[in-house]
Scaffold this active site. Structure first.
Site, mmCIF file in Angstrom:
data_model
loop_
_atom_site.group_PDB
_atom_site.id
_atom_site.type_symbol
_atom_site.label_atom_id
_atom_site.label_comp_id
_atom_site.label_asym_id
_atom_site.label_seq_id
_atom_site.Cartn_x
_atom_site.Cartn_y
_atom_site.Cartn_z
ATOM 1 N N VAL A 61 11.407 4.541 6.861
ATOM 2 C CA VAL A 61 11.985 5.731 6.220
ATOM 3 C C VAL A 61 11.706 7.019 6.999
ATOM 4 C CG1 VAL A 61 12.022 4.777 3.872
ATOM 5 C CG2 VAL A 61 9.995 6.041 4.654
ATOM 6 N N SER A 139 2.273 11.789 -6.917
ATOM 7 C CA SER A 139 0.950 11.259 -7.280
ATOM 8 C C SER A 139 0.116 12.326 -7.982
ATOM 9 C CB SER A 139 0.230 10.809 -6.008
ATOM 10 O OG SER A 139 -1.122 10.535 -6.280
ATOM 11 N N TYR A 152 -2.530 13.012 2.237
ATOM 12 C CA TYR A 152 -1.784 12.318 1.177
ATOM 13 C C TYR A 152 -1.449 13.295 0.049
ATOM 14 C CZ TYR A 152 -0.759 8.850 -2.462
ATOM 15 O OH TYR A 152 -0.157 8.116 -3.468
HETATM 16 P P1 NAP Z 1 1.718 -0.429 -1.563
HETATM 17 O O1 NAP Z 1 1.421 -1.599 -2.416
HETATM 18 O O2 NAP Z 1 0.834 -0.131 -0.422
HETATM 19 O O3 NAP Z 1 3.249 -0.556 -1.066
HETATM 20 C C1 NAP Z 1 3.772 0.408 -0.175
HETATM 21 C C2 NAP Z 1 5.213 0.048 0.151
HETATM 22 O O4 NAP Z 1 5.714 1.078 1.026
HETATM 23 C C3 NAP Z 1 5.378 -1.283 0.878
HETATM 24 O O5 NAP Z 1 6.518 -1.935 0.365
HETATM 25 C C4 NAP Z 1 5.629 -0.866 2.326
HETATM 26 O O6 NAP Z 1 6.490 -1.740 3.059
HETATM 27 C C5 NAP Z 1 6.365 0.441 2.120
HETATM 28 N N1 NAP Z 1 6.324 1.301 3.295
HETATM 29 C C6 NAP Z 1 5.239 1.848 3.912
HETATM 30 N N2 NAP Z 1 5.631 2.576 4.978
HETATM 31 C C7 NAP Z 1 6.999 2.491 5.029
HETATM 32 C C8 NAP Z 1 7.982 3.022 5.900
HETATM 33 N N3 NAP Z 1 7.648 3.804 6.934
HETATM 34 N N4 NAP Z 1 9.284 2.712 5.663
HETATM 35 C C9 NAP Z 1 9.641 1.916 4.622
HETATM 36 N N5 NAP Z 1 8.745 1.369 3.765
HETATM 37 C C10 NAP Z 1 7.434 1.667 3.972
HETATM 38 O O7 NAP Z 1 1.744 0.919 -2.432
HETATM 39 P P2 NAP Z 1 2.008 1.190 -3.992
HETATM 40 O O8 NAP Z 1 0.718 1.397 -4.640
HETATM 41 O O9 NAP Z 1 2.985 0.232 -4.550
HETATM 42 O O10 NAP Z 1 2.669 2.644 -3.872
HETATM 43 C C11 NAP Z 1 4.035 2.898 -4.109
HETATM 44 C C12 NAP Z 1 4.217 4.406 -4.219
HETATM 45 O O11 NAP Z 1 3.437 4.886 -5.326
HETATM 46 C C13 NAP Z 1 3.726 5.185 -2.995
HETATM 47 O O12 NAP Z 1 4.573 6.275 -2.757
HETATM 48 C C14 NAP Z 1 2.350 5.678 -3.429
HETATM 49 O O13 NAP Z 1 1.963 6.830 -2.734
HETATM 50 C C15 NAP Z 1 2.605 5.952 -4.893
HETATM 51 N N6 NAP Z 1 1.405 5.994 -5.723
HETATM 52 C C16 NAP Z 1 0.568 4.917 -5.781
HETATM 53 C C17 NAP Z 1 -0.575 4.989 -6.578
HETATM 54 C C18 NAP Z 1 -1.544 3.838 -6.698
HETATM 55 O O14 NAP Z 1 -2.562 3.996 -7.381
HETATM 56 N N7 NAP Z 1 -1.289 2.691 -6.099
HETATM 57 C C19 NAP Z 1 -0.833 6.144 -7.318
HETATM 58 C C20 NAP Z 1 0.056 7.214 -7.243
HETATM 59 C C21 NAP Z 1 1.181 7.121 -6.444
HETATM 60 P P3 NAP Z 1 5.928 -2.871 4.073
HETATM 61 O O15 NAP Z 1 5.227 -3.853 3.171
HETATM 62 O O16 NAP Z 1 7.129 -3.422 4.728
HETATM 63 O O17 NAP Z 1 4.983 -2.150 4.994
#
Ligand code: NAP
Length: 240
Positions: A61, A139, A152
């Site tokens: 992205v 977030s 972040y």
């Molecule tokens: P995650 O399990 O680490 O998954 C991250 C996803 O982003 C993966 O599918 C990864 O794809 C994709 N990704 C990373 N870099 C990318 C790029 N350059 N282009 C396209 N895809 C990319 O994270 P998550 O916890 O599900 O987080 C999802 C969203 O929620 C994020 O924006 C995160 O900041 C936000 N968030 C998470 C939390 C939490 O507690 N987990 C809290 C607040 C907000 P690949 O597998 O192909 O690398």
């Protein structure tokens, strides 16, 4: 059949959202950057259990050329786009004084520029489709800041400004733009920081962390609304 693009849908919140939207009759464009097998397996599950025409699209992205190529593929495959979930995100936690320029750049590039790239390359198709909903995943750290997460937090705070500005500019095309703060979830990202998870649980008035399914169900609801735009929704139980 409505069509949704979810960035970063190979695992975590993105995957849960793909399952939820598909269960509600959406065809899903499953974006990923490196987890080819996981994205392909998710598409298989969506096709087998939901019967919708979902497809995986590899694109970083943060790279506008790859995003434009994906936009062309989505146009060719589905011919329309109703919902965009800007979910792809990374973190490389470090104290500000130890954070390298490369770490800083890669976080801002994926989390913030990624949203801009997706909105600028995919909005024309959404406009052509008569409008739709864009949901940006921010977030709690973007609202409150967090030691060890300057880059972040900065990227996620900037997403809030982008959301409200885009909501104003795109309203004339019947495009609504909102942001959600999903709360602390034990996804691959959440699992990396056990201490932060314990702190989040402790700060919660329910003494609980958040579930990706709750956020995904909320996203499905928000994706169906027609009169909500420029808003930020917190799906959390921290009040500090
Ligand atoms: P995650 O399990 O680490 O998954 C991250 C996803 O982003 C993966 O599918 C990864 O794809 C994709 N990704 C990373 N870099 C990318 C790029 N350059 N282009 C396209 N895809 C990319 O994270 P998550 O916890 O599900 O987080 C999802 C969203 O929620 C994020 O924006 C995160 O900041 C936000 N968030 C998470 C939390 C939490 O507690 N987990 C809290 C607040 C907000 P690949 O597998 O192909 O690398």
């Amino acid at each position: 059949m409505p069509v949704a693009l979810i960035t970063g849908a190979s695992r975590g919140l993105g995957k849960q959202t793909a399952l939820a939207l598909s269960a509600h009759g959406y065809s899903v464009a499953v974006n990923y950057v490196s987890s080819h097998k996981e994205a392909a397996n998710l598409v298989k599950t969506l096709l087998k259990t939901m019967g919708n025409s979902s497809i995986a699209f590899k694109a970083d992205v943060g790279d506008i050329t790859q995003v434009r190529a994906m936009a062309e593929e989505i146009q060719k495959t589905f011919g329309k786009l109703d919902v965009i979930i800007n979910n792809a995100g990374i973190t490389k936690d470090n104290l500000l004084l130890k954070q390298t320029e490369d770490e800083w750049d890669s976080i801002i590039r994926t989390n913030l520029k990624g949203c801009f790239n997706i909105i600028s390359a995919l909005s024309p198709l959404m406009i052509q489709s008569g409008g739709g909903n864009i949901i940006n995943i921010s977030s709690y750290s973007g609202m409150k800041g967090k030691a060890g997460q300057s880059a972040y937090s900065a990227s996620k705070a900037a997403i809030l400004g982008l959301t409200v500005s885009a909501a104003q500019e795109l309203s004339r095309y019947n495009i609504r733009v909102n942001a959600i703060l999903p709360g602390y979830m034990m996804t691959e990202m959440g699992l990396k920081a056990q201490k932060a998870a314990e702190k989040a649980k402790d700060e919660s008035i329910l003494k609980k962390l958040s579930e990706p399914k709750d956020a995904a169900d909320f996203i499905v609801y928000l994706a169906t609304t027609k009169n909500i735009s420029g808003q930020v929704f917190s799906l959390d139980s921290r009040i500090g």
